[in-house]
Write a protein that holds these residues in place. Structure first.
Motif, PDB file in Angstrom:
ATOM      1  N   GLY A   1       9.102  24.693 -42.461  1.00 13.06           N
ATOM      2  CA  GLY A   1       8.259  25.062 -41.339  1.00 13.06           C
ATOM      3  C   GLY A   1       7.771  23.859 -40.552  1.00 13.06           C
ATOM      4  N   LYS A   2       8.678  22.904 -40.329  1.00 12.20           N
ATOM      5  CA  LYS A   2       8.304  21.635 -39.706  1.00 12.20           C
ATOM      6  C   LYS A   2       9.332  21.209 -38.650  1.00 12.20           C
ATOM      7  N   VAL A   3       8.908  20.248 -37.831  1.00 14.63           N
ATOM      8  CA  VAL A   3       9.845  19.375 -37.136  1.00 14.63           C
ATOM      9  C   VAL A   3       9.765  18.034 -37.849  1.00 14.63           C
ATOM     10  N   LEU A   4      10.920  17.511 -38.271  1.00 16.72           N
ATOM     11  CA  LEU A   4      11.004  16.254 -39.005  1.00 16.72           C
ATOM     12  C   LEU A   4      11.544  15.160 -38.081  1.00 16.72           C
ATOM     13  N   ARG A   5      11.144  13.911 -38.377  1.00 11.00           N
ATOM     14  CA  ARG A   5      11.624  12.748 -37.614  1.00 11.00           C
ATOM     15  C   ARG A   5      12.049  11.682 -38.617  1.00 11.00           C
ATOM     16  N   LEU A   6      13.346  11.323 -38.532  1.00 12.61           N
ATOM     17  CA  LEU A   6      13.967  10.488 -39.554  1.00 12.61           C
ATOM     18  C   LEU A   6      14.676   9.289 -38.927  1.00 12.61           C
ATOM     19  N   THR A   7      14.850   8.245 -39.731  1.00 17.88           N
ATOM     20  CA  THR A   7      15.756   7.180 -39.351  1.00 17.88           C
ATOM     21  C   THR A   7      17.193   7.659 -39.537  1.00 17.88           C
ATOM     22  N   ARG A   8      18.132   6.852 -39.116  1.00 20.13           N
ATOM     23  CA  ARG A   8      19.535   7.233 -39.259  1.00 20.13           C
ATOM     24  C   ARG A   8      19.969   7.271 -40.723  1.00 20.13           C
ATOM     25  N   ASP A   9      19.182   6.676 -41.589  1.00 18.80           N
ATOM     26  CA  ASP A   9      19.482   6.721 -43.020  1.00 18.80           C
ATOM     27  C   ASP A   9      18.674   7.775 -43.762  1.00 18.80           C
ATOM     28  N   GLY A  10      17.903   8.590 -43.034  1.00 19.87           N
ATOM     29  CA  GLY A  10      17.179   9.698 -43.642  1.00 19.87           C
ATOM     30  C   GLY A  10      15.779   9.377 -44.114  1.00 19.87           C
ATOM     31  N   ASP A  11      15.276   8.180 -43.841  1.00 17.88           N
ATOM     32  CA  ASP A  11      13.912   7.823 -44.233  1.00 17.88           C
ATOM     33  C   ASP A  11      12.914   8.299 -43.187  1.00 17.88           C
ATOM     34  N   PRO A  12      11.629   8.459 -43.579  1.00 15.80           N
ATOM     35  CA  PRO A  12      10.618   8.771 -42.571  1.00 15.80           C
ATOM     36  C   PRO A  12      10.621   7.708 -41.479  1.00 15.80           C
ATOM     37  N   ALA A  13      10.641   8.141 -40.228  1.00 19.14           N
ATOM     38  CA  ALA A  13      10.717   7.192 -39.126  1.00 19.14           C
ATOM     39  C   ALA A  13       9.387   6.465 -38.952  1.00 19.14           C
ATOM     40  N   PRO A  14       9.425   5.201 -38.574  1.00 24.44           N
ATOM     41  CA  PRO A  14       8.171   4.487 -38.315  1.00 24.44           C
ATOM     42  C   PRO A  14       7.408   5.137 -37.164  1.00 24.44           C
ATOM     43  N   GLY A  15       6.086   5.179 -37.304  1.00 26.17           N
ATOM     44  CA  GLY A  15       5.254   5.800 -36.282  1.00 26.17           C
ATOM     45  C   GLY A  15       5.016   7.275 -36.473  1.00 26.17           C
ATOM     46  N   ASN A  16       5.561   7.861 -37.557  1.00 31.40           N
ATOM     47  CA  ASN A  16       5.270   9.264 -37.831  1.00 31.40           C
ATOM     48  C   ASN A  16       3.774   9.449 -38.077  1.00 31.40           C
ATOM     49  N   PRO A  17       3.245  10.637 -37.753  1.00 27.51           N
ATOM     50  CA  PRO A  17       1.788  10.821 -37.810  1.00 27.51           C
ATOM     51  C   PRO A  17       1.196  10.812 -39.208  1.00 27.51           C
ATOM     52  N   PHE A  18       2.004  11.129 -40.226  1.00 28.89           N
ATOM     53  CA  PHE A  18       1.514  11.151 -41.598  1.00 28.89           C
ATOM     54  C   PHE A  18       2.259  10.073 -42.383  1.00 28.89           C
ATOM     55  N   PRO A  19       1.607   8.991 -42.730  1.00 29.71           N
ATOM     56  CA  PRO A  19       2.292   7.829 -43.325  1.00 29.71           C
ATOM     57  C   PRO A  19       3.170   8.214 -44.510  1.00 29.71           C
TER      58      PRO A  19
END
Length: 410
Positions: free
Chosen positions: A235-253
């Motif tokens: 139930g989300k929109v996710l934002r990832l790096t090209r390697d699948g890690d949490p992208a820098p600047g995401n709202p929840f560290p």
């Protein structure tokens, strides 16, 4: 109240909204938590008139130029037209994801067969690039969204969202067209696993944003509590790096979560200003088009549609569930274009910055059945994918197909 509360989006009357939203043939299924894809989509004559804003747009023909009624004294939608230029290819089986390759060829995913096909821009001829291993189809799961690496011209990488027997995953595959048909895909490298999976509400759309990061729309997998759980990928929109890690600047560290409170995100697109828009299946009353902001909470399951409640972002546009089941979306000619499954039509939402500039307008109503994916191919051209062979539609000769449209925003 969020800044996107909408004078444009107040329903004509609450009583009318409840009547239309709950009187469809699929209402019992929806009350039980089924997707708004359900129902009898190929009977457009029985679909009630859309209740989408303070005024209702007419139903134009495929190529007619029309102007919707003025929704308020200060904002009138521009005249717009849609013309079907032709069929790119046909004979597809449950197509879902679409990506435009450099040079104009297309990649299309087939949900149930787990195949990725290459479609020639020259003559519409199809070859099988390969079959993604480990895909489990069933219900709304299978091989879903596709996205190309921003550096595809040099790295030849394709990203895919797919279902297994236990979860949904995002993987990366190399594409080598010099190899024989059927074996052009390398082995998948799983970048993110553990996205909740169920027979319904699997999300599945992925796309690279203008910031170079990969965005994914997920569903609540029929467990509505997941949408408000920041620790869940459902139930989300996710934002990832090209390697699948949490992208820098995401709202929840340390988290890939970009926004939450979604029921089943099906479409992602950016406007020229870099704003992210997303389509979402509702349940009993309202389907939504949302402007996504980092950390935004879109309300599910507490609210559905425009609620005006503090802490929840209201949709910019909404439809009764019989009129939409909004799937893929694309930005072109000053508007977001929305492919509707159960609604069997293409919606246009004209924009003025971060708000709707007028009432949504509908095109192609009932002419091609269920519409799954729409993608921009130049500002005035759209590619539109039908989805009548997935077990919920009524296939017509040639289904399923990819159409090329010329659109004019007025």
């Amino acid at each position: 109240m969020p800044r996107r509360t909408a004078a444009l989006l107040v329903a004509i009357a609450l009583g009318s909204a409840a009547a239309v939203g709950c009187s469809s043939a699929a209402a019992p299924d929806r009350a039980a938590g089924l997707s708004s894809e359900a129902g009898a989509p190929d009977a457009p004559a029985s679909v009630p008139a859309p209740v989408v804003s303070t005024s209702t747009a007419p139903a134009p023909t495929a190529s007619a130029s029309t102007e919707a009624p003025t929704p308020s004294p200060s904002s009138a939608p521009a005249a717009a037209s849609v013309a079907v230029r032709g069929t790119v290819t046909d004979g597809l089986e449950s197509p879902w994801g679409l990506a435009v390759l450099p040079g104009g060829d297309l990649l299309v995913s087939e949900r149930d067969s787990a195949r990725i096909l290459r479609v020639s821009a020259k003559d519409g001829g199809r070859t099988v690039a390969g079959t993604v291993p480990g895909v489990t189809s069933g219900g709304e799961g299978g091989l879903l969204g596709l996205a190309l690496s921003p550096d595809f011209a040099t790295d030849h990488r394709v990203y895919a969202y797919f279902s297994t027997g236990s979860d949904n995953r995002i993987a990366r595959l190399d594409l080598d067209p010099s190899r024989p048909a059927g074996s052009q895909l390398g082995a998948p490298t799983v970048l993110l696993s553990g996205i909740p999976h169920g027979p319904r509400h699997n999300g599945g759309r992925i796309a690279f944003g203008p910031d170079g990061f990969l965005y994914a729309g997920t569903g609540d997998a029929n467990d509505r509590s997941l949408a408000q759980d920041r620790d869940s990928l459902g139930g989300k929109v996710l934002r990832l790096t090209r390697d699948g890690d949490p992208a820098p600047g995401n709202p929840f560290p340390g988290s890939p979560v970009w926004s939450l409170g979604h029921r089943n995100v099906q479409g992602l697109a950016w406007d020229p200003q870099g704003r992210l828009w997303a389509s979402e299946f509702g349940q009993d009353t309202w389907d939504e088009l949302n402007l996504i902001t980092p950390g935004g909470n879109y309300g599910w399951p507490t609210v559905e549609g425009v609620a005006g409640r503090a802490g929840f972002a209201d949709p910019v546009a909404q439809w009764h569930t019989a009129d939409a089941s909004p799937s893929g979306i694309a930005f072109a000619s000053g508007a977001v274009w929305v492919a509707a499954l159960r609604g069997t039509r293409l919606w246009r939402v004209p924009l003025d910055g971060d708000r709707a500039a007028g009432a949504p307008q509908e095109f192609l109503r009932g002419e091609y059945g269920r519409l799954r994916t729409v993608a921009a191919d130049g500002d005035g051209t759209l590619l539109l994918v039908t989805d009548n062979t997935d077990g919920r539609g009524s296939p017509r000769p040639g289904d399923d197909r990819i159409l090329r449209l010329d659109v004019n925003g007025g």
